[in-house]
Structure formats: C-alpha cells, structure tokens
Scaffold this motif. Structure first.
Motif, PDB file in Angstrom:
ATOM      1  N   LEU A  87      38.519  55.187  47.265  1.00 20.40           N
ATOM      2  CA  LEU A  87      39.603  54.999  46.307  1.00 20.40           C
ATOM      3  C   LEU A  87      40.958  55.221  46.970  1.00 20.40           C
ATOM      4  CD1 LEU A  87      40.677  54.546  43.416  1.00 20.40           C
ATOM      5  CD2 LEU A  87      40.285  56.998  43.009  1.00 20.40           C
ATOM      6  N   ILE A  88      41.071  56.269  47.773  1.00 21.57           N
ATOM      7  CA  ILE A  88      42.331  56.553  48.462  1.00 21.57           C
ATOM      8  C   ILE A  88      42.702  55.398  49.384  1.00 21.57           C
ATOM      9  CG2 ILE A  88      43.416  58.036  50.206  1.00 21.57           C
ATOM     10  CD1 ILE A  88      41.917  60.415  48.876  1.00 21.57           C
ATOM     11  N   GLU A  89      41.728  54.868  50.108  1.00 25.51           N
ATOM     12  CA  GLU A  89      41.999  53.724  50.996  1.00 25.51           C
ATOM     13  C   GLU A  89      42.523  52.538  50.192  1.00 25.51           C
ATOM     14  OE1 GLU A  89      38.695  52.659  53.462  1.00 25.51           O
ATOM     15  OE2 GLU A  89      38.473  54.703  54.216  1.00 25.51           O
ATOM     16  N   TRP A  90      41.924  52.272  49.037  1.00 28.51           N
ATOM     17  CA  TRP A  90      42.362  51.135  48.222  1.00 28.51           C
ATOM     18  C   TRP A  90      43.751  51.376  47.634  1.00 28.51           C
ATOM     19  CZ3 TRP A  90      43.074  50.752  42.798  1.00 28.51           C
ATOM     20  CH2 TRP A  90      43.324  49.448  42.354  1.00 28.51           C
ATOM     21  N   VAL A  94      46.281  48.959  49.215  1.00 25.82           N
ATOM     22  CA  VAL A  94      46.486  47.769  48.386  1.00 25.82           C
ATOM     23  C   VAL A  94      47.487  48.045  47.263  1.00 25.82           C
ATOM     24  CG1 VAL A  94      45.370  46.124  46.815  1.00 25.82           C
ATOM     25  CG2 VAL A  94      44.181  46.872  48.880  1.00 25.82           C
ATOM     26  N   LEU A  95      47.198  49.050  46.469  1.00 21.75           N
ATOM     27  CA  LEU A  95      47.989  49.278  45.259  1.00 21.75           C
ATOM     28  C   LEU A  95      49.420  49.725  45.556  1.00 21.75           C
ATOM     29  CD1 LEU A  95      47.537  49.171  42.181  1.00 21.75           C
ATOM     30  CD2 LEU A  95      47.202  51.633  42.274  1.00 21.75           C
ATOM     31  N   VAL A  96      49.584  50.763  46.363  1.00 17.21           N
ATOM     32  CA  VAL A  96      50.937  51.287  46.614  1.00 17.21           C
ATOM     33  C   VAL A  96      51.832  50.249  47.283  1.00 17.21           C
ATOM     34  CG1 VAL A  96      52.262  53.019  47.883  1.00 17.21           C
ATOM     35  CG2 VAL A  96      50.248  53.715  46.570  1.00 17.21           C
ATOM     36  N   PRO A  97      51.404  49.644  48.396  1.00 22.11           N
ATOM     37  CA  PRO A  97      52.325  48.682  49.015  1.00 22.11           C
ATOM     38  C   PRO A  97      52.505  47.385  48.216  1.00 22.11           C
ATOM     39  CG  PRO A  97      50.298  48.857  50.301  1.00 22.11           C
ATOM     40  CD  PRO A  97      50.218  49.864  49.210  1.00 22.11           C
ATOM     41  N   VAL A 120      43.141  60.004  39.025  1.00 17.40           N
ATOM     42  CA  VAL A 120      41.935  59.610  39.755  1.00 17.40           C
ATOM     43  C   VAL A 120      41.014  58.803  38.849  1.00 17.40           C
ATOM     44  CG1 VAL A 120      39.827  60.482  40.856  1.00 17.40           C
ATOM     45  CG2 VAL A 120      42.043  61.492  41.444  1.00 17.40           C
ATOM     46  N   ALA A 121      40.820  59.260  37.620  1.00 18.87           N
ATOM     47  CA  ALA A 121      39.931  58.549  36.688  1.00 18.87           C
ATOM     48  C   ALA A 121      40.451  57.150  36.381  1.00 18.87           C
ATOM     49  CB  ALA A 121      39.780  59.356  35.398  1.00 18.87           C
ATOM     50  N   ARG A 122      41.733  57.025  36.062  1.00 14.87           N
ATOM     51  CA  ARG A 122      42.297  55.713  35.723  1.00 14.87           C
ATOM     52  C   ARG A 122      42.316  54.769  36.919  1.00 14.87           C
ATOM     53  NH1 ARG A 122      44.386  54.915  30.877  1.00 14.87           N
ATOM     54  NH2 ARG A 122      44.836  56.689  29.549  1.00 14.87           N
ATOM     55  N   LEU A 123      42.722  55.288  38.070  1.00 16.13           N
ATOM     56  CA  LEU A 123      42.781  54.438  39.264  1.00 16.13           C
ATOM     57  C   LEU A 123      41.388  54.029  39.721  1.00 16.13           C
ATOM     58  CD1 LEU A 123      45.668  56.242  41.129  1.00 16.13           C
ATOM     59  CD2 LEU A 123      45.735  53.946  40.136  1.00 16.13           C
ATOM     60  N   HIS A 124      40.433  54.915  39.575  1.00  7.13           N
ATOM     61  CA  HIS A 124      39.054  54.572  39.940  1.00  7.13           C
ATOM     62  C   HIS A 124      38.532  53.451  39.050  1.00  7.13           C
ATOM     63  CE1 HIS A 124      34.614  55.218  40.209  1.00  7.13           C
ATOM     64  NE2 HIS A 124      34.933  55.211  41.493  1.00  7.13           N
ATOM     65  N   ALA A 125      38.818  53.540  37.742  1.00  8.53           N
ATOM     66  CA  ALA A 125      38.390  52.473  36.824  1.00  8.53           C
ATOM     67  C   ALA A 125      39.049  51.148  37.200  1.00  8.53           C
ATOM     68  CB  ALA A 125      38.737  52.866  35.390  1.00  8.53           C
ATOM     69  N   ALA A 126      40.332  51.184  37.536  1.00 10.69           N
ATOM     70  CA  ALA A 126      41.038  49.959  37.947  1.00 10.69           C
ATOM     71  C   ALA A 126      40.447  49.410  39.245  1.00 10.69           C
ATOM     72  CB  ALA A 126      42.533  50.234  38.118  1.00 10.69           C
ATOM     73  N   TRP A 127      40.056  50.290  40.147  1.00  7.55           N
ATOM     74  CA  TRP A 127      39.473  49.870  41.429  1.00  7.55           C
ATOM     75  C   TRP A 127      38.106  49.219  41.221  1.00  7.55           C
ATOM     76  CZ3 TRP A 127      36.291  53.271  45.057  1.00  7.55           C
ATOM     77  CH2 TRP A 127      36.058  52.622  46.267  1.00  7.55           C
ATOM     78  N   LEU A 128      37.282  49.821  40.355  1.00  2.80           N
ATOM     79  CA  LEU A 128      35.975  49.218  40.072  1.00  2.80           C
ATOM     80  C   LEU A 128      36.145  47.824  39.483  1.00  2.80           C
ATOM     81  CD1 LEU A 128      33.993  52.246  38.565  1.00  2.80           C
ATOM     82  CD2 LEU A 128      33.755  51.259  40.854  1.00  2.80           C
ATOM     83  N   ALA A 129      37.083  47.689  38.551  1.00  5.72           N
ATOM     84  CA  ALA A 129      37.347  46.372  37.953  1.00  5.72           C
ATOM     85  C   ALA A 129      37.873  45.402  39.006  1.00  5.72           C
ATOM     86  CB  ALA A 129      38.339  46.518  36.807  1.00  5.72           C
ATOM     87  N   TRP A 130      38.720  45.879  39.895  1.00  4.75           N
ATOM     88  CA  TRP A 130      39.272  45.034  40.967  1.00  4.75           C
ATOM     89  C   TRP A 130      38.150  44.506  41.864  1.00  4.75           C
ATOM     90  CZ3 TRP A 130      39.455  45.702  46.361  1.00  4.75           C
ATOM     91  CH2 TRP A 130      40.317  44.840  47.036  1.00  4.75           C
ATOM     92  N   GLN A 131      37.184  45.375  42.188  1.00  3.54           N
ATOM     93  CA  GLN A 131      36.072  44.946  43.035  1.00  3.54           C
ATOM     94  C   GLN A 131      35.289  43.817  42.389  1.00  3.54           C
ATOM     95  OE1 GLN A 131      33.796  48.259  44.956  1.00  3.54           O
ATOM     96  NE2 GLN A 131      35.325  49.524  43.921  1.00  3.54           N
ATOM     97  N   GLU A 132      35.118  43.888  41.088  1.00  5.86           N
ATOM     98  CA  GLU A 132      34.366  42.843  40.392  1.00  5.86           C
ATOM     99  C   GLU A 132      35.194  41.587  40.160  1.00  5.86           C
ATOM    100  OE1 GLU A 132      32.445  42.041  36.021  1.00  5.86           O
ATOM    101  OE2 GLU A 132      32.421  44.080  36.791  1.00  5.86           O
ATOM    102  N   LEU A 133      36.437  41.768  39.731  1.00  4.75           N
ATOM    103  CA  LEU A 133      37.238  40.639  39.275  1.00  4.75           C
ATOM    104  C   LEU A 133      37.988  39.901  40.375  1.00  4.75           C
ATOM    105  CD1 LEU A 133      38.527  42.179  35.960  1.00  4.75           C
ATOM    106  CD2 LEU A 133      36.829  40.364  36.238  1.00  4.75           C
ATOM    107  N   ALA A 155      46.814  50.569  33.143  1.00  2.85           N
ATOM    108  CA  ALA A 155      46.647  51.798  33.935  1.00  2.85           C
ATOM    109  C   ALA A 155      47.987  52.276  34.464  1.00  2.85           C
ATOM    110  CB  ALA A 155      45.665  51.570  35.084  1.00  2.85           C
ATOM    111  N   LEU A 156      48.783  51.373  35.015  1.00  6.30           N
ATOM    112  CA  LEU A 156      50.089  51.780  35.543  1.00  6.30           C
ATOM    113  C   LEU A 156      51.027  52.228  34.431  1.00  6.30           C
ATOM    114  CD1 LEU A 156      50.764  49.247  38.428  1.00  6.30           C
ATOM    115  CD2 LEU A 156      49.921  51.610  38.545  1.00  6.30           C
ATOM    116  N   ARG A 157      50.965  51.576  33.278  1.00  7.15           N
ATOM    117  CA  ARG A 157      51.798  52.008  32.146  1.00  7.15           C
ATOM    118  C   ARG A 157      51.481  53.454  31.776  1.00  7.15           C
ATOM    119  NH1 ARG A 157      51.412  46.883  30.048  1.00  7.15           N
ATOM    120  NH2 ARG A 157      49.508  47.362  28.914  1.00  7.15           N
ATOM    121  N   GLU A 158      50.213  53.775  31.700  1.00  9.30           N
ATOM    122  CA  GLU A 158      49.807  55.130  31.330  1.00  9.30           C
ATOM    123  C   GLU A 158      50.141  56.141  32.425  1.00  9.30           C
ATOM    124  OE1 GLU A 158      48.556  56.305  28.424  1.00  9.30           O
ATOM    125  OE2 GLU A 158      48.893  54.304  27.609  1.00  9.30           O
TER     126      GLU A 158
END
Length: 193
Positions: A87-90, A94-97, A120-133, A155-158
């Motif tokens: 998650l940290i690598e992603w 990807v997300l920060v830059p 961590v919980a929100r970003l992990h959920a976004a990462w799992l969705a990113w992997q699929e989508l 996720a970013l709004r929250e």
C-alpha cells in the motif's frame, strides 16, 4: 443509391463511436467468458473419472477457502506488514505524485498517513479497487473512470476534509491523537442529589 453528406442517416452523436468500441470490447470479453465456461462444462460432462483438474468438489478441507483480497485492518503480522508495504509503495509511487497537489488548509495531507488507521483503511480500499478496475481484461475501458468516480474521489474527499483524519496535522507537526475517542462521562457515575 449512396448517401449524401447532408443525409440525416449520417449524423452520429459525438461520443457514439467510443461507446460502440466499449460495447464491442465488452461483447468480446463476454463471448470469451461464455466460450471458456461452456468448454469447461463440456469437459466436465464428458469426464466420468471425477472433477476437472483444479476444480473443487466441495469436499476440500475447511482450511482451503476461496481467496479474496484481505481487508488490511483484519490482518495480523506478517500479512499486515506485507500488505501495508504494498500500500505504501502504491500511495507514494502512484497516488501522491499523480493526484495530490500541495496540501492546504482546505485539502490536508499527512506525510505520515500510514499512522492514521482511518487513512490506511480508506486508502487500502481504494488500492484494492484500483487493482481490479485498471485491468482492461476484467473491466474493459471504463474501469479507470469508475475507479475515479466511485473510489478515489470519495476517499480523498473524506481523507482531506477539514474533519478528516489529518485535521490535527499541520505542516511539520503530526498528530493522531485528535481522532481517538475520549472517555464519555456516564450518567450512572454521578451521585444522586
């Protein structure tokens, strides 16, 4: 008789060609899936010796379960540590830059985001969705759009909201205690008058 350029039969709404291409891609995927499933069903009915190799019979031991993406908050070490590392690598790669501009009072971001459980919980959920989508083989060409709309933006709004998990973090100062619940006084502990 060939159609003239001003013929109303030639007026096509803008974006229709992209929609048609998306539909063609989805149809090709569904056709391939149906073919795969029907070939597997044909092989299974032709086989009298038992299940097709790799197929579960329902008699497997209880230890063998279907594998689903783990929810990071339910994992113990070392699985949690491995998932957090990915998650940290992603997030950092990807997300920060790609998606996070300079933090501001209206859009906070904590460089120690991984110490905020909610983040961590929100970003992990976004990462799992990113992997699929972001895999065209499983979701076609519209997956990234769906990911942005349904996963990243909320996720970013929250996370970056004024009352979000980074609310107490200011430039150069990191605070996670501000989100921990305090002790709620109980009416039962007060002496009666």
């Amino acid at each position: 008789m060939p159609a003239e350029p001003d013929d109303p039969r030639l007026s096509v709404p803008v974006g229709m060609f992209e929609d048609i291409e998306d539909l063609k891609a989805q149809l090709a995927q569904l056709t391939a899936l149906v073919k795969t499933l029907t070939e597997g069903a044909d092989e299974q009915t032709e086989s009298t010796d038992g299940p097709v190799e790799g197929e579960q019979t329902g008699n497997e031991s209880e230890g063998e379960e279907a594998q689903y993406p783990p929810f990071i908050l339910l994992l113990d070490s070392p699985e949690h540590d491995d998932e957090l590392r990915g998650l940290i690598e992603w997030v950092e790669g990807v997300l920060v830059p790609g998606y996070l501009g300079e933090p501001s009072a209206d859009a906070k971001w904590c460089h120690l985001w991984f110490e905020h459980t909610v983040a961590v919980a929100r970003l992990h959920a976004a990462w799992l969705a990113w992997q699929e989508l972001t895999d065209p083989a499983s979701c076609g060409y519209t997956g990234p759009s769906v990911w942005h709309r349904d996963h990243l933006d909320p996720a970013l709004r929250e996370l970056r909201a004024s009352a979000g998990p980074f609310a107490g973090c200011v430039k150069g100062e990191h605070r996670i205690e501000h989100r921990l619940p305090s002790v709620v006084p109980s009416a039962w502990t007060h002496a009666e008058d």
